[in-house]
Design an enzyme around this catalytic site. Structure first.
Site, PDB file in Angstrom:
ATOM      1  N   CYS A   1       0.315   0.454  10.314  1.00 37.41           N
ATOM      2  CA  CYS A   1      -0.428  -0.569   9.459  1.00 37.41           C
ATOM      3  C   CYS A   1       0.671  -1.268   9.400  1.00 37.41           C
ATOM      4  CB  CYS A   1      -1.306  -0.305   8.103  1.00 37.41           C
ATOM      5  SG  CYS A   1      -2.154  -0.820   7.219  1.00 37.41           S
TER       6      CYS A   1
ATOM      7  N   CYS B   1     -20.357   2.080   6.952  1.00 36.54           N
ATOM      8  CA  CYS B   1     -19.142   1.849   8.243  1.00 36.54           C
ATOM      9  C   CYS B   1     -17.717   2.323   8.071  1.00 36.54           C
ATOM     10  CB  CYS B   1     -18.835  -0.060   7.330  1.00 36.54           C
ATOM     11  SG  CYS B   1     -18.032  -0.535   8.833  1.00 36.54           S
TER      12      CYS B   1
ATOM     13  N   CYS C   1       0.328   5.691   7.100  1.00 40.80           N
ATOM     14  CA  CYS C   1      -0.593   5.373   7.972  1.00 40.80           C
ATOM     15  C   CYS C   1       0.244   4.163   9.234  1.00 40.80           C
ATOM     16  CB  CYS C   1      -2.131   3.844   7.857  1.00 40.80           C
ATOM     17  SG  CYS C   1      -2.725   4.545   7.044  1.00 40.80           S
TER      18      CYS C   1
ATOM     19  N   ARG D   1     -19.256  -2.212  16.401  1.00 36.23           N
ATOM     20  CA  ARG D   1     -18.705  -3.450  15.841  1.00 36.23           C
ATOM     21  C   ARG D   1     -17.747  -3.209  16.830  1.00 36.23           C
ATOM     22  NH1 ARG D   1     -21.968  -5.736  11.883  1.00 36.23           N
ATOM     23  NH2 ARG D   1     -22.657  -4.531  10.333  1.00 36.23           N
TER      24      ARG D   1
ATOM     25  N   CYS E   1     -19.346  -6.527   2.697  1.00 34.76           N
ATOM     26  CA  CYS E   1     -18.854  -5.287   2.327  1.00 34.76           C
ATOM     27  C   CYS E   1     -17.277  -5.770   1.867  1.00 34.76           C
ATOM     28  CB  CYS E   1     -18.401  -4.974   3.962  1.00 34.76           C
ATOM     29  SG  CYS E   1     -17.706  -3.199   4.527  1.00 34.76           S
TER      30      CYS E   1
ATOM     31  N   CYS F   1     -16.388  -9.447   4.150  1.00 37.80           N
ATOM     32  CA  CYS F   1     -15.912  -8.551   4.024  1.00 37.80           C
ATOM     33  C   CYS F   1     -14.419  -8.522   3.577  1.00 37.80           C
ATOM     34  CB  CYS F   1     -15.762  -7.558   5.302  1.00 37.80           C
ATOM     35  SG  CYS F   1     -17.281  -7.103   6.440  1.00 37.80           S
TER      36      CYS F   1
ATOM     37  N   CYS G   1       0.929  -1.399  -0.283  1.00 38.23           N
ATOM     38  CA  CYS G   1       0.004  -0.071   0.106  1.00 38.23           C
ATOM     39  C   CYS G   1       1.248   1.142   0.215  1.00 38.23           C
ATOM     40  CB  CYS G   1      -0.832  -0.397   1.192  1.00 38.23           C
ATOM     41  SG  CYS G   1      -2.036   1.668   1.556  1.00 38.23           S
TER      42      CYS G   1
END
Length: 347
Positions: free
Chosen positions: A40, A173, A37, A245, A113, A79, A33
């Protein structure tokens, strides 16, 4: 505490008070990616330190088989996450494959999702047409603290994607992570942002940091179970109709701490042995916990009070699907049996 009692009062008005949805999250494209972040493990900025290599987008059949196993294990929402800045960075063939994943898994009778990074309005519409139930795009933390977590995108970018999702008729979400080094006011700021969106999200995932070796936050101490419960309780009070959640960071929580989280208003978990790249609770242990606490699994296709068109009026979708099925055009797209499920849920 008074906070917990207020949250419990908000939860008790729901007809599905003892129901907890079991969801499964699969990384369909891992690593590489371009975002930075700091929590992550999938960022390419520190892949040498984490040792996580970039992988290609999974083929359709292995993803479909994983969804089938998840359904057989009791999950009702599947998901899929891709370590992308957004679908715009990949070619049309990969994007078409993701859309077909959504269609195939919805055809299994599961809610679907995805979390794929930033979306354009056109990409959001295509996901809606494919049958997507909800799109996850977390705000992570407060606007004031966000620049300390990532510098490759802005908070406004997150809000723009949520707007595109909402405008396409897909349920939002959106939640965040606690334990990033933020202060209490940042947790309040996150929940304030979520509660003052044009519409409350269908779902708010509350994640407890899982520090991964090699990331900038590798030495960050995880918040306590009670910190998590306080955040869940506050979310329940300010967004009483939203599904809260209980997400990453459950692995080292006791059954008693998780019971407090459910009392505070959490009504969903992610099960399976992995959440994207981090370890997660064993399904058998979760089943034992459900039995111990008297919890029932929420079936698929119950209407979501804070949902958008994609997760409301499932009975109408089922009726339309049944009509087309009677003319030989195939599956109803996941709405099958929803009326019976709703009757069972409120019985």
């Amino acid at each position: 505490s008074l906070l917990l009692l207020q949250a419990l009062n908000a939860l008790l008005v729901s007809p599905t008070v003892l129901q907890v949805q079991r969801c499964t999250l699969l990384s369909i494209k891992t690593g590489g990616c371009p975002e930075n972040c700091s929590y992550c493990s999938q960022s390419s900025h520190w892949s040498d330190e984490t040792g996580l290599k970039a992988e290609k987008l999974m083929d359709l059949e292995p993803v479909y088989e994983a969804a089938l196993r998840a359904k057989e294990s009791g999950s009702t929402r599947f998901c899929m996450g891709a370590a992308w800045r957004g679908p715009s960075q990949v070619g049309p063939r990969q994007w078409d494959r993701v859309l077909e994943m959504v269609r195939r898994i919805r055809g299994l009778g599961m809610e679907v999702c995805t979390t794929l990074g930033m979306l354009t309005p056109e990409q959001a519409r295509e996901l809606r047409e494919a049958g997507l139930t909800a799109y996850n795009h977390n705000l992570d933390t407060s606007p004031e603290y966000y620049g300390k977590i990532t510098t490759t995108r802005k908070y406004e970018d997150r809000l723009s994607t949520l707007a595109a999702v909402r405008d396409a008729g897909i349920s939002v979400c959106a939640g965040g992570i606690i334990g990033l080094g933020e202060e209490d006011q940042d947790r309040v700021g996150l929940l304030l942002q979520l509660a003052t969106l044009p519409e409350h999200p269908e779902s708010v995932p509350i994640n407890r940091l899982v520090a991964v070796k090699g990331t900038p936050l590798q030495d960050q101490e995880a918040p306590s179970g009670l910190d998590l419960v306080r955040c869940i309780a506050t979310a329940r009070i300010v967004m009483p109709r939203t599904v809260v959640r209980l997400s990453a960071g459950r692995l080292d929580l006791s059954s008693a701490e998780q019971a407090l989280a459910f009392m505070a208003g959490a009504n969903s978990i992610f099960d399976g042995d992995k959440l994207l790249t981090t370890p997660n609770n064993d399904r058998n242990e979760d089943s034992k916990m459900f039995d111990l606490l008297g919890l029932r699994s929420r079936p698929a296709f119950l209407n979501y009070p804070s949902g958008n068109d994609s997760s409301r009026d499932f009975e109408a979708a089922a009726a339309a699907g049944a009509s087309s099925h009677s003319h030989g055009s195939g599956c109803c797209g996941g709405g099958c049996g929803s009326k019976q499920q709703q009757q069972q849920a409120t019985a």
